[in-house]
Write an enzyme that holds these catalytic residues in place. Structure first.
Site, mmCIF file in Angstrom:
data_model
loop_
_atom_site.group_PDB
_atom_site.id
_atom_site.type_symbol
_atom_site.label_atom_id
_atom_site.label_comp_id
_atom_site.label_asym_id
_atom_site.label_seq_id
_atom_site.Cartn_x
_atom_site.Cartn_y
_atom_site.Cartn_z
ATOM 1 N N HIS A 464 45.203 55.274 30.868
ATOM 2 C CA HIS A 464 45.361 54.015 31.605
ATOM 3 C C HIS A 464 46.094 54.249 32.927
ATOM 4 C CE1 HIS A 464 46.184 49.557 31.819
ATOM 5 N NE2 HIS A 464 47.164 50.007 32.587
ATOM 6 N N GLU A 465 47.258 54.875 32.851
ATOM 7 C CA GLU A 465 48.044 55.092 34.068
ATOM 8 C C GLU A 465 47.329 56.042 35.029
ATOM 9 O OE1 GLU A 465 50.275 53.118 34.771
ATOM 10 O OE2 GLU A 465 50.584 52.287 32.773
ATOM 11 N N HIS A 468 44.946 54.116 37.163
ATOM 12 C CA HIS A 468 45.641 53.594 38.347
ATOM 13 C C HIS A 468 45.818 54.721 39.365
ATOM 14 C CE1 HIS A 468 46.655 49.592 37.018
ATOM 15 N NE2 HIS A 468 47.409 49.990 36.016
ATOM 16 N N HIS A 471 42.841 55.378 41.413
ATOM 17 C CA HIS A 471 42.677 54.313 42.405
ATOM 18 C C HIS A 471 43.494 54.649 43.664
ATOM 19 C CE1 HIS A 471 42.200 49.609 42.689
ATOM 20 N NE2 HIS A 471 41.480 50.252 43.575
#
Length: 673
Positions: A464-465, A468, A471
């Site tokens: 998940h991290e 990010h 991104h």
């Protein structure tokens, strides 16, 4: 010589002393103020270049210093840093107001904005112009002098209150220690968890016994495996009552003050509530849409959640004659039921998820999807020995990003997991300046006999991290304020949540899920069980997330001035989502850092909103193959690299070809029937 006031590329951690921060802030604020004055006093007619672009690239040294300081205040703080934060936050808030409340500057910005239809601007330039104009109009530029003064006072107070809120939560988390000297109290805990608890006791200055704390890697295994119900209750109560003890670390007044000041600020600016103000710049647009979205999911999830709760209650009754299921029973009996239904538990999975292997796995997934290569380096300065540093390249060996990774809990580190950046990406004067991105987590550390072995939940958190992180790393925009994760808040979770899906896929797991002792790949039957159990208690999990979103909206989507009792207000907000008996001694709001310290006020619904996007996006990958280059390139080109340059729905439709469908989420969660 102050290292923060010399130009630097990577953060010069080894040279920075705490006493450097405040002078660096004061000097860089003055330097940034001079840049603003130069824009304001320019005698030439306002243009996009001499006003909007000049404003965008002003204060860069101040931005860099802020990112270093506030990232340290989250990941490696101490009392001195916290004191500096309390001193400089109001100064930064005041400087921000000096810009947005500067009439002469706003006049120049408005002059450019008023002629936008006649200017030959790119899509990104148009977005920047809109954003700059709104940063003034939405933050008081049109207010009377009296109201501007009040706005400044509110912002200064909020800056300090949010810091105090977070400091209290961290202090409360660090303060509690459960020191056990009777091994029987650890009955049920796997050997690895016992060893970690013994190691923790030694690190806390205890020569014997075992230590359990409120840090997740210590707290969660105890709640999941410890048979001693009374100790589970004690720990649960300690966790649930953080900053709710009517003492100097109590956050009840801070919660009320933050909510009321946010409401007053929104009213000053002409908005009905804080949520109306925030959501104007979100995909959801209005509080009514958020409530409608949350309630639609609630209607689907609640019957499933109630069935699952009854199943869990019956199971606990049958197993241990528990007459009433309490909050501190939840993880324990859920884990037991999961083992019975799927013959699957974290202890079977953890040997396949050695931290280093999972890191390599997420790198391989990024390589297969986006042609990225990660090279660990030791010549980049770190703020702590545990931090790992990587240089990221594309297939042609072009430098893409610097990546910091910090994985284990420490006393000076706040709980949870997050992505942040030390330097944004932008393009100027023919140069594409590449970003410095960081992931910070609190995973199970290694012990004397075992390396760091992750639970499956920690594996999905790492992915998940890292989503990010991608991104941020793959950002490819002209302007720093539109780069990377600078997107609408209810869009920011799409890259992170979509990447979690690879954790459930055989093709991806085979890349990294290898037994830490034998090197054998995770067996197919375990992969199948992971997939089968993916929707286990999904109704209850959904209800929990919705309850947090509804609590957030209850603080920020109404007039909170009549609220005097934090706990009573919270109970009312939770009434449609509660499954377990209420515990008067606990309160979530006083430790709900996402909304009272972080950036999620009026935005907690974003996790569920983005789940709709991610389920729909991953369905596209599944149709074409989870490592399909064409789909991955579309995602990179239209989502990951574009930041906030266009409306997120426009970007999403360009990737997917259509708007997302809520059915994709309901189907994945098993909530369609």
């Amino acid at each position: 010589m102050n290292p923060l006031l010399s130009p630097f590329d990577t953060a010069p951690f080894s040279q920075i002393k705490n006493e450097h921060f405040k002078p660096a802030f004061l000097q860089s604020i003055e330097d940034a103020r001079a840049e603003i004055d130069a824009i304001t006093n320019n005698t030439e007619a306002p243009t996009f270049e001499n006003t909007i672009e000049a404003l965008e690239f002003s204060g860069q040294q101040l931005d860099r210093i802020s990112s270093v300081f506030f990232n340290l205040n989250s990941a490696e703080t101490n009392e001195e840093i916290q004191k500096i934060a309390q001193e400089v936050s109001p100064l930064l808030s005041e400087f921000g107001n000096d810009i947005t409340l500067n009439e002469a500057l706003f006049k120049r910005v408005k002059a450019v904005y008023d002629q936008k239809d006649t200017l030959d601007l790119t899509v990104e330039q148009n977005t920047l112009l809109d954003k700059k104009y709104k940063s003034f109009s939405r933050n008081g530029a049109n207010l009377s002098e009296e109201k501007k003064t009040r706005l400044r006072t509110i912002d200064a107070k909020l800056a300090k209150l949010k810091l105090t809120f977070g400091e209290n939560v961290l202090a409360e988390t660090n303060k509690y220690q459960l020191h056990l000297t009777d091994e029987a109290d650890l009955d049920g805990l796997p050997e690895g968890e016992k060893e970690a608890a013994a190691q923790l006791a030694i690190s806390k200055g205890k020569e014997d016994g075992w230590m359990i704390t409120l840090d997740y890697p210590s707290y969660i295994p105890f709640m999941k495996y410890a048979k001693n119900r009374e100790l589970r209750k004690e720990l649960s109560m300690a966790f649930g009552s953080r900053a709710f003890h009517n003492d100097k670390l109590d956050n009840q007044e801070n919660v009320l003050d933050i909510a009321k000041l946010r409401f007053e600020r929104a009213n000053l600016l002409g908005y009905k509530t804080h949520a109306n103000f925030v959501l104007e710049e979100r995909m959801a647009e209005t509080p009514e849409k958020v409530h409608s979205f949350l309630n639609e999911l609630l209607a689907k999830a609640k019957p499933a959640a109630e069935r699952e709760f009854k199943q869990l209650e019956d199971f606990a009754k049958k197993l241990d004659k528990i007459d009433r299921l309490e909050k501190w029973d939840s993880s324990f009996y859920s884990e037991k039921l999961k083992q019975e239904l799927f013959n699957l538990d974290d202890e079977k999975l953890k040997p396949y998820f050695k931290l280093e292997n999972v890191i390599n796995g997420v790198f391989k997934v990024a390589e297969k999807l986006f042609d990225l290569q990660f090279e660990e380096v030791n010549d980049i300065e770190k703020y702590h020995d545990e931090v790992k540093t990587y240089k990221v390249y594309d297939a042609d060996k072009n430098f893409i990003s610097l990546f910091y990774a910090d994985f284990h809990p420490r006393a000076g580190k706040r709980g949870g997991a997050w992505m942040t950046s030390y330097k944004s990406q932008w393009k100027r004067n023919g140069e594409n300046v590449r970003p410095h991105i960081s992931n910070v987590c609190n995973f199970t550390p290694s012990t004397k006999s075992k390396p760091s072995l992750l639970t499956f939940n920690e594996v999905t958190t790492l992915f998940h991290e890292f989503g990010h992180g991608l991104h941020g790393m793959l950002a490819n925009t002209t302007y720093p304020s539109l780069s990377g994760t600078s997107v609408f808040w209810d869009f920011v979770e799409l890259p992170s949540q979509v990447l979690e899906n690879w954790c459930y896929e055989k093709e991806a797991l085979e890349l990294f899920a290898k037994h830490y002792e034998t090197g054998k790949t995770i067996p197919m039957e375990l992969v199948e069980k992971i997939k089968e159990s993916a929707t286990f208690q999904e109704g209850m999990q959904t209800l929990r997330q919705l309850s947090f979103g509804l609590l957030d909206m209850s603080w920020h989507g109404i007039d909170p001035t009549g609220i005097t009792n934090v706990k009573a207000h919270e109970d009312e907000a939770f009434k449609d989502t509660s499954l377990y008996p209420e515990t008067p001694e606990t309160c979530m709001s006083t430790a709900f850092s996402h909304i009272f310290q972080g950036g999620y006020s009026s935005g907690y619904y974003s996790y569920k909103w983005a789940e709709v996007l991610d389920a729909d996006a991953f369905a596209f990958f599944k149709e074409e193959g989870i490592f399909n280059k064409e789909v991955a390139t579309k995602f990179k080109d239209n989502v990951l690299s574009q930041g906030g340059t266009e409306n997120p729905m426009t970007l999403y439709k360009r990737f997917r070809g259509a708007e997302p469908k809520v059915e994709a989420l309901l189907e994945r969660a098993g909530l369609l029937n």
